[in-house]
Scaffold this motif. Structure first.
Motif, PDB file in Angstrom:
ATOM      1  N   UNK A 197       1.377   8.587  11.944  1.00  0.00           N
ATOM      2  CA  UNK A 197       1.625   7.644  10.848  1.00  0.00           C
ATOM      3  C   UNK A 197       2.693   6.639  11.251  1.00  0.00           C
ATOM      4  N   UNK A 198       3.584   7.071  12.141  1.00  0.00           N
ATOM      5  CA  UNK A 198       4.557   6.147  12.709  1.00  0.00           C
ATOM      6  C   UNK A 198       5.380   5.419  11.665  1.00  0.00           C
ATOM      7  N   UNK A 199       5.298   4.106  11.717  1.00  0.00           N
ATOM      8  CA  UNK A 199       6.195   3.294  10.889  1.00  0.00           C
ATOM      9  C   UNK A 199       5.839   3.299   9.412  1.00  0.00           C
ATOM     10  N   UNK A 200       4.664   3.805   9.039  1.00  0.00           N
ATOM     11  CA  UNK A 200       4.344   3.771   7.612  1.00  0.00           C
ATOM     12  C   UNK A 200       4.813   5.031   6.888  1.00  0.00           C
ATOM     13  N   UNK A 201       5.296   6.025   7.646  1.00  0.00           N
ATOM     14  CA  UNK A 201       5.786   7.248   6.994  1.00  0.00           C
ATOM     15  C   UNK A 201       7.050   6.928   6.213  1.00  0.00           C
ATOM     16  N   UNK A 202       7.057   7.252   4.911  1.00  0.00           N
ATOM     17  CA  UNK A 202       8.263   6.931   4.138  1.00  0.00           C
ATOM     18  C   UNK A 202       8.902   8.133   3.475  1.00  0.00           C
ATOM     19  N   UNK A 203       8.200   9.256   3.396  1.00  0.00           N
ATOM     20  CA  UNK A 203       8.827  10.459   2.825  1.00  0.00           C
ATOM     21  C   UNK A 203       8.102  11.685   3.341  1.00  0.00           C
ATOM     22  N   UNK A 219       0.843  -1.183   0.000  1.00  0.00           N
ATOM     23  CA  UNK A 219       0.000   0.000   0.000  1.00  0.00           C
ATOM     24  C   UNK A 219       0.880   1.234   0.000  1.00  0.00           C
ATOM     25  N   UNK A 220       0.707   2.065  -1.011  1.00  0.00           N
ATOM     26  CA  UNK A 220       1.430   3.331  -1.075  1.00  0.00           C
ATOM     27  C   UNK A 220       0.408   4.453  -1.205  1.00  0.00           C
ATOM     28  N   UNK A 229       4.162   4.052   3.157  1.00  0.00           N
ATOM     29  CA  UNK A 229       4.314   2.733   2.535  1.00  0.00           C
ATOM     30  C   UNK A 229       4.066   1.695   3.601  1.00  0.00           C
ATOM     31  N   UNK A 230       3.220   0.718   3.286  1.00  0.00           N
ATOM     32  CA  UNK A 230       2.944  -0.298   4.307  1.00  0.00           C
ATOM     33  C   UNK A 230       2.485  -1.588   3.673  1.00  0.00           C
ATOM     34  N   UNK A 260      -4.749   3.217   5.298  1.00  0.00           N
ATOM     35  CA  UNK A 260      -5.731   4.242   4.972  1.00  0.00           C
ATOM     36  C   UNK A 260      -6.377   4.772   6.227  1.00  0.00           C
ATOM     37  N   UNK A 261      -6.614   3.860   7.175  1.00  0.00           N
ATOM     38  CA  UNK A 261      -7.242   4.315   8.409  1.00  0.00           C
ATOM     39  C   UNK A 261      -6.321   5.280   9.148  1.00  0.00           C
ATOM     40  N   UNK A 262      -5.033   4.888   9.247  1.00  0.00           N
ATOM     41  CA  UNK A 262      -4.076   5.780   9.927  1.00  0.00           C
ATOM     42  C   UNK A 262      -3.998   7.115   9.209  1.00  0.00           C
ATOM     43  N   UNK A 263      -3.979   7.043   7.885  1.00  0.00           N
ATOM     44  CA  UNK A 263      -3.837   8.262   7.096  1.00  0.00           C
ATOM     45  C   UNK A 263      -5.043   9.171   7.294  1.00  0.00           C
ATOM     46  N   UNK A 264      -6.228   8.587   7.278  1.00  0.00           N
ATOM     47  CA  UNK A 264      -7.415   9.417   7.434  1.00  0.00           C
ATOM     48  C   UNK A 264      -7.475  10.034   8.822  1.00  0.00           C
TER      49      UNK A 264
END
Lengths: 254, 517
Positions: free
Chosen positions: B319-325, B294-295, B359-360, B367-371
């Motif tokens: 976002x924690x660990x899914x933050x990539x940039x 998931x990106x 990225x996850x 998506x839930x974390x992002x929202x």
């Protein structure tokens, strides 16, 4: 006129994804592959939302036929400005054989039920390239159609459509209710902005079954085989014109 | 680490010298770059990696300090005999045609030009070794070249150095899909490696705008940073092994594929970021992360830089660990994109824009974390507008708002590029101070970059190259950076253009304590 516009949106494999044919040649791989709204459907939604913003129509209803995931596509339309959605649930074998004929029957039934003034669709889907749904829907409803629209303007109860055809541009005037299909240059779809994405979560998506609309989904087509296009052969470089002539002769071209 | 040094290797912590016992060449090339800018005496004539390059700008004006070309060292010139040797070693791959040499003599920015007459294209490590051994014994200077996408004039010859291109060394040697370790030759183009890995469920740990042309060897030699550093770290951590050919042709095989190996000095670390001064990298083994299922990319608009930084904190927290940039650009950048590349603003006009990528492995989870994050950011008014993309096409479109700024700048005029590391709160202050300092003298002054890594790309444009403007910019920008203990070259390296400014930011400092009583 009801001032209601029905927009069909189709969930397809994202255009940027590399397509792979299934090993048994029965179709393309869709599992785990990124899907998104058909680009032409996006243009259709954008046009409908624009009409609403110009206050020429009152409500935009987004429709999609397919499995559970089609709801995501409807949500995208809602985030772009559609008011509510209708998800026509089609799953399993029925979904595999779902084609323009079945979809146009569904859309025709919905257009009548919702008393739509306009049905706007993308001109074709990028997965099957059929370019038939809009035309079939208009025929089933016995409504006029403005296809390959690159410009749409509402004038009272008539629609002026500029169509992109091989010879150039054709302008026609048709009466409503009508079916329009969107071509590439009709508009540039907007990005769904955060406030709208948040609002879209609260908008309603109604769930409908094809049987409720009295539509028979049986397909008259059977897919025999799907193959990848032939690999492009590498070119060859030659040093002199004589070499070129020899190579052409060898290949039987000269 | 496997080393081929015959006797003991005295590696002082100050990195003053790598002395090879029994070898006549002292690779003092590094010495001129490290430590306080003091030039150590060049003890041997056989220095084969030219560290000094001339800045021969195509449109000549009065030369400023950074333009003064270093003198040509007393290397030999290429003779017919040399060409015969090369042609025998590399049939059909010894290029002397001036038209074909053009692209190897000029850098990507078209700001520096060399006058090499020979381009060599080896295919194997053995060939590279033969070339260097020959050049060593015949006192010929060599310029290693990868994708030639560097931005500091370090990839092209200064004078007539022989260009050694790794373009034909583009084989992938091995990929282990359990450990994720990729081994390949150094001439592999980054984008090709990405495509190869993506088919196998992995990705490269680095990503940069030049990916279509840059080669992994060059990336390693310059310790390239890029857009994913925030998540996957620098090449110092992800490169597991290197195969390097040294100046005299000896092959240093540190091509380990082990994740952990604490036996001896970690020599490969010296070559990472050495900019081609210590050896030619011929093969790389690198640890590759899983391809994310998931990106998502988010494009946000902020009113102030402080809010941008608070949003950064919020994104790390939520976002924690899914933050990539986490990248930023200012409104001037967006205007350039609109004017020169006709790109439309995805959101409403704001002073600052943020590009966030996640990225996850689970689309629903992400998506839930992002929202949740976006709801919080909007509710607390940290951001005023934004848009989200989950589809590849839209993701590419949003990323191009950040990735194509460099391209837009080339259309705006002559560009002065600065790649600065600063404490993250100070990043934009440099841009505003520079604008105030330059006033009307510059056409555009823009700031963008890897704000998540504390790295600013400050760019200034003028209609044509202007020495007076350059004199106003430098050394102001370097002094400003030094004042806050920043780095004058965060990721671009020194190359030719910044070789004289190393003393503004030194990694190594000596501290002397009075003797205890």
């Amino acid at each position: 006129m009801s001032g209601r516009v029905l927009v069909g949106v189709k969930r397809v494999i994202d255009y940027a994804v590399k397509i792979r044919v299934k090993p048994d040649n029965s179709g393309v791989v869709t599992d785990g592959v990124k899907h998104s709204m058909n680009p032409f459907c996006e243009i259709a939604v954008e046009e409908a939302v624009k009409l609403k913003e110009k206050k020429l129509i009152k409500e935009v209803v987004a429709v999609s036929c397919g499995p559970q995931q089609s709801q995501e596509t409807i949500r995208t339309a809602l985030a772009m400005g559609a008011d509510r959605g209708i998800h026509v649930e089609v799953t399993g074998k029925d979904y595999d054989t779902l084609g323009p004929l079945q979809v146009s029957k569904i859309l025709a039934a919905l257009a009548k039920k919702e008393e739509a003034q306009l049905v706007i669709l993308g001109k074709q889907a990028i997965d099957d390239d059929c370019n038939q749904t809009g035309q079939m829907t208009a025929a089933l409803l016995d409504w006029p159609q403005g296809t390959f629209a690159s410009e749409v303007s509402l004038e009272n109860d008539k629609v002026k459509v500029v169509r992109e055809i091989d010879g150039g541009l054709e302008t026609i005037k048709i009466s409503t209710p009508a079916v329009l299909t969107a071509d590439l240059r009709l508009n540039t779809p907007r990005y769904a902005t955060l406030p709208n994405i948040m609002k879209a979560k609260k908008k309603k998506i109604a769930n409908v079954k094809p049987a409720d609309l009295g539509v028979d989904l049986t397909s008259r087509l059977e897919v025999l085989r799907v193959d990848e296009p032939p690999q492009r052969q590498a070119g060859m470089k030659v040093e002199t014109v004589d070499d070129l002539v020899v190579k052409l002769k060898d290949a039987g071209k000269v | 680490m496997v080393g081929i040094f015959q006797r003991s290797l005295r590696l002082r912590t100050s990195l003053r010298q790598l002395s090879f016992h029994g070898s006549t060449s002292s690779t003092d090339t590094l010495s001129s770059l490290v430590l306080r800018g003091r030039l150590f005496p060049i003890s041997s004539p056989s220095v084969f990696f030219s560290t000094h390059r001339t800045l021969q700008a195509p449109n000549d004006g009065p030369k400023s300090l950074s333009d003064t070309p270093p003198p040509r060292r007393p290397f030999s010139r290429v003779t017919e005999e040399d060409l015969t040797f090369f042609r025998t070693l590399l049939p059909g791959r010894t290029i002397t045609d001036p038209d074909l040499l053009e692209s190897s003599n000029v850098d990507w920015l078209k700001s520096v030009r060399g006058s090499s007459e020979v381009l060599l294209r080896p295919q194997t490590t053995e060939e590279v070794s033969q070339i260097l051994r020959y050049c060593n014994s015949h006192n010929l200077a060599v310029n290693p070249q990868g994708g030639n996408t560097g931005l500091v004039g370090g990839s092209v010859p200064v004078y007539d150095e022989i260009v050694l291109s790794t373009a034909l060394m583009n084989n992938i040697l091995h990929f282990n899909d359990v450990s994720g370790i990729l081994t390949c030759q150094s001439g592999c183009i980054l984008e090709n490696l990405s495509l190869y890995l993506e088919e196998r469920g992995h990705i490269m740990p680095l990503d940069l705008g030049a990916k279509g042309s840059c080669q992994i060897g060059g990336n390693v030699a310059t310790n390239a940073g890029g857009l994913r550093l925030l998540r996957y770290g620098s090449l110092h951590g992800t490169v597991l092994g290197l195969e390097v050919v040294l100046a005299d042709g000896r092959v240093l095989d540190c091509l380990s594929t082990l994740r952990k190996d604490n036996t001896g000095y970690d020599l490969k670390q010296l070559f990472i970021g050495s900019e081609g001064t210590l050896g030619v990298i011929t093969a790389v083994s690198i640890l590759c992360p899983q391809k994310p299922k998931s990106v998502n990319v988010v494009f946000l608009g902020c009113e102030t830089f402080e809010q941008l930084l608070k949003t950064f904190q919020l994104s790390k927290r939520m976002l924690g660990e899914i933050l990539s940039a986490y990248e930023f650009l200012d409104s001037e950048c967006l205007n350039l994109l609109k004017t020169h590349l006709k790109l439309q603003n995805p959101v409403s006009d704001c002073p600052f824009y943020i590009v966030i990528e996640t990225q996850g492995s689970d689309p629903n989870h992400d998506e839930e974390k992002l929202h949740n994050f976006l709801e919080e950011a909007m509710a607390s008014s940290l951001v005023v507008d934004g848009t989200v993309a989950t589809e590849e096409g839209k993701i590419k479109a949003l990323w191009s708002m950040r990735e194509r700024i460099t391209e837009a700048l080339t259309h705006d005029g002559f560009t002065y590029k600065y790649d600065i590391s600063l404490p993250v709160e100070r990043i934009y202050q440099l841009v505003t101070d520079m604008r105030r300092h330059l006033g009307d003298r510059a056409k555009s002054v823009v700031g963008y970059g890897h704000v998540g890594d504390g790295n600013l790309h400050l760019n200034i444009t003028s209609p044509a190259k202007n020495a007076a403007l350059l004199a106003a910019i430098e050394p102001f920008v370097y002094e400003w950076t030094a004042k806050f203990q920043g780095s004058i070259s965060a990721e671009h390296g020194l190359g030719l253009k910044k070789r004289n400014y190393i003393h503004y930011s030194l990694g190594v400092r000596w501290r002397v304590f009075p003797p205890c009583r």
